[in-house]
Design a protein around this motif. Structure first.
Motif, mmCIF file in Angstrom:
data_model
loop_
_atom_site.group_PDB
_atom_site.id
_atom_site.type_symbol
_atom_site.label_atom_id
_atom_site.label_comp_id
_atom_site.label_asym_id
_atom_site.label_seq_id
_atom_site.Cartn_x
_atom_site.Cartn_y
_atom_site.Cartn_z
ATOM 1 N N GLY A 1 0.722 -1.211 0.085
ATOM 2 C CA GLY A 1 0.025 0.042 0.190
ATOM 3 C C GLY A 1 0.743 1.243 0.077
ATOM 4 O O GLY A 1 0.141 2.429 -0.177
ATOM 5 N N VAL A 2 2.157 1.188 -0.118
ATOM 6 C CA VAL A 2 2.947 2.455 0.098
ATOM 7 C C VAL A 2 2.926 2.957 -1.390
ATOM 8 O O VAL A 2 2.831 2.279 -2.281
ATOM 9 N N LYS A 3 2.610 4.657 -1.406
ATOM 10 C CA LYS A 3 2.372 5.220 -2.739
ATOM 11 C C LYS A 3 3.508 6.029 -3.077
ATOM 12 O O LYS A 3 3.425 6.868 -4.111
ATOM 13 N N ALA A 4 4.409 6.173 -2.353
ATOM 14 C CA ALA A 4 5.717 6.851 -2.496
ATOM 15 C C ALA A 4 6.871 6.132 -2.165
ATOM 16 O O ALA A 4 7.222 5.624 -1.141
ATOM 17 N N LEU A 5 8.002 6.256 -3.107
ATOM 18 C CA LEU A 5 9.098 5.583 -2.514
ATOM 19 C C LEU A 5 10.310 6.563 -2.804
ATOM 20 O O LEU A 5 10.288 7.411 -3.994
ATOM 21 N N GLU A 6 11.340 6.559 -1.927
ATOM 22 C CA GLU A 6 12.593 7.502 -1.999
ATOM 23 C C GLU A 6 13.829 6.789 -2.087
ATOM 24 O O GLU A 6 14.084 5.734 -1.545
ATOM 25 N N ILE A 7 14.621 7.158 -3.217
ATOM 26 C CA ILE A 7 15.905 6.596 -3.298
ATOM 27 C C ILE A 7 16.901 7.499 -3.104
ATOM 28 O O ILE A 7 16.660 8.823 -3.851
ATOM 29 N N THR A 8 17.744 7.480 -2.222
ATOM 30 C CA THR A 8 18.728 8.533 -1.741
ATOM 31 C C THR A 8 20.002 8.602 -2.817
ATOM 32 O O THR A 8 20.177 7.672 -3.487
ATOM 33 N N GLN A 9 20.339 9.942 -3.001
ATOM 34 C CA GLN A 9 21.149 10.147 -4.198
ATOM 35 C C GLN A 9 22.486 9.480 -3.900
ATOM 36 O O GLN A 9 23.139 9.116 -4.866
ATOM 37 N N THR B 1 22.198 20.710 -9.677
ATOM 38 C CA THR B 1 22.717 19.698 -10.748
ATOM 39 C C THR B 1 22.135 18.398 -10.471
ATOM 40 O O THR B 1 21.610 17.620 -11.500
ATOM 41 N N PHE B 2 22.315 17.585 -9.366
ATOM 42 C CA PHE B 2 21.743 16.477 -9.139
ATOM 43 C C PHE B 2 20.165 16.363 -9.128
ATOM 44 O O PHE B 2 19.780 15.557 -9.942
ATOM 45 N N ALA B 3 19.572 17.499 -8.825
ATOM 46 C CA ALA B 3 18.019 17.340 -8.645
ATOM 47 C C ALA B 3 17.542 17.231 -10.262
ATOM 48 O O ALA B 3 16.735 16.713 -10.496
ATOM 49 N N LYS B 4 18.539 18.235 -10.904
ATOM 50 C CA LYS B 4 18.091 18.106 -12.462
ATOM 51 C C LYS B 4 18.105 16.651 -13.125
ATOM 52 O O LYS B 4 17.637 16.065 -13.766
ATOM 53 N N SER B 5 19.269 16.066 -12.753
ATOM 54 C CA SER B 5 19.744 14.762 -13.103
ATOM 55 C C SER B 5 18.520 13.707 -12.781
ATOM 56 O O SER B 5 18.127 12.779 -13.748
ATOM 57 N N ALA B 6 18.263 13.786 -11.521
ATOM 58 C CA ALA B 6 17.109 13.087 -10.996
ATOM 59 C C ALA B 6 15.793 13.200 -11.691
ATOM 60 O O ALA B 6 15.114 12.376 -11.962
ATOM 61 N N ILE B 7 15.399 14.624 -11.959
ATOM 62 C CA ILE B 7 14.150 14.821 -12.734
ATOM 63 C C ILE B 7 14.324 14.354 -14.217
ATOM 64 O O ILE B 7 13.198 13.758 -14.509
ATOM 65 N N ASP B 8 15.591 14.357 -14.727
ATOM 66 C CA ASP B 8 15.612 13.673 -16.300
ATOM 67 C C ASP B 8 15.404 12.242 -16.233
ATOM 68 O O ASP B 8 14.828 11.804 -17.400
ATOM 69 N N VAL B 9 15.730 11.498 -15.094
ATOM 70 C CA VAL B 9 15.366 10.069 -15.272
ATOM 71 C C VAL B 9 14.000 9.808 -14.599
ATOM 72 O O VAL B 9 13.644 8.283 -14.405
ATOM 73 N N GLY B 10 13.330 10.688 -14.116
ATOM 74 C CA GLY B 10 11.765 10.614 -13.793
ATOM 75 C C GLY B 10 11.450 10.728 -12.495
ATOM 76 O O GLY B 10 10.099 10.378 -11.900
ATOM 77 N N SER B 11 12.143 11.249 -11.526
ATOM 78 C CA SER B 11 11.855 11.602 -10.235
ATOM 79 C C SER B 11 10.685 12.475 -9.809
ATOM 80 O O SER B 11 10.686 13.628 -10.766
ATOM 81 N N ASP B 12 9.855 12.115 -9.160
ATOM 82 C CA ASP B 12 8.471 12.891 -9.078
ATOM 83 C C ASP B 12 8.764 13.999 -7.951
ATOM 84 O O ASP B 12 7.989 14.807 -7.904
ATOM 85 N N ASP C 1 18.265 24.759 -0.177
ATOM 86 C CA ASP C 1 19.036 25.304 -1.400
ATOM 87 C C ASP C 1 18.079 25.939 -2.370
ATOM 88 O O ASP C 1 17.195 25.140 -2.980
ATOM 89 N N ILE C 2 18.043 27.109 -2.480
ATOM 90 C CA ILE C 2 17.157 27.999 -3.412
ATOM 91 C C ILE C 2 17.195 27.443 -5.069
ATOM 92 O O ILE C 2 16.151 27.280 -5.647
ATOM 93 N N LYS C 3 18.400 27.214 -5.325
ATOM 94 C CA LYS C 3 18.529 26.831 -6.889
ATOM 95 C C LYS C 3 17.814 25.280 -7.050
ATOM 96 O O LYS C 3 17.446 24.993 -7.872
ATOM 97 N N THR C 4 18.282 24.481 -6.066
ATOM 98 C CA THR C 4 17.377 23.228 -6.017
ATOM 99 C C THR C 4 15.778 23.274 -5.971
ATOM 100 O O THR C 4 15.216 22.639 -6.865
ATOM 101 N N ILE C 5 15.280 24.271 -5.249
ATOM 102 C CA ILE C 5 13.917 24.368 -5.206
ATOM 103 C C ILE C 5 13.516 25.044 -6.754
ATOM 104 O O ILE C 5 12.416 24.463 -7.264
ATOM 105 N N GLN C 6 14.248 25.913 -6.964
ATOM 106 C CA GLN C 6 13.896 26.565 -8.283
ATOM 107 C C GLN C 6 13.864 25.512 -9.572
ATOM 108 O O GLN C 6 12.808 25.585 -10.255
ATOM 109 N N ILE C 7 14.798 24.662 -9.691
ATOM 110 C CA ILE C 7 15.004 23.713 -10.667
ATOM 111 C C ILE C 7 13.911 22.747 -10.715
ATOM 112 O O ILE C 7 12.976 22.262 -11.551
ATOM 113 N N THR C 8 13.551 22.262 -9.493
ATOM 114 C CA THR C 8 12.344 21.431 -9.173
ATOM 115 C C THR C 8 11.044 22.113 -9.609
ATOM 116 O O THR C 8 10.127 21.505 -10.218
#
Length: 94
Positions: A14-22, A53-64, A72-79
């Protein structure tokens, strides 16, 4: 036990969210594999993200979502730019 068998057990439970640490070796490939397997049935996100930079890489592979232990404001902005969920660390009780 592999990450996919662990994920399957969690989703079946029943878990609806999974997290993989970078810092998990192969984390980007794991995220991509889980998104391909579960599509929109489960949110798959990346944790312990320290920079945009890592946030963008994670988003590129499908991270929700991007979970960060820091503000970190840049991480928030890219997300936000890619309409993903940003969860910054903004309070440490200690």
């Amino acid at each position: 036990m592999t990450i996919l068998s662990i994920a399957e057990a969690l989703v079946n439970g029943g878990v609806k969210a999974l997290e993989i640490t970078q810092d998990t070796p192969g984390s980007l490939q794991m995220i991509n594999n889980m998104k391909n397997l579960y599509q929109d049935k489960v949110l798959v996100g990346t944790g312990t993200v320290l920079d945009d930079t890592f946030a963008k890489s994670a988003i590129d592979v499908g991270s929700d979502f991007i979970y960060s232990p820091i503000f970190d404001i840049k991480t928030i902005q890219i997300t936000n730019c890619f309409v993903k969920i940003s969860i910054p660390g903004v309070l440490t009780p200690t």
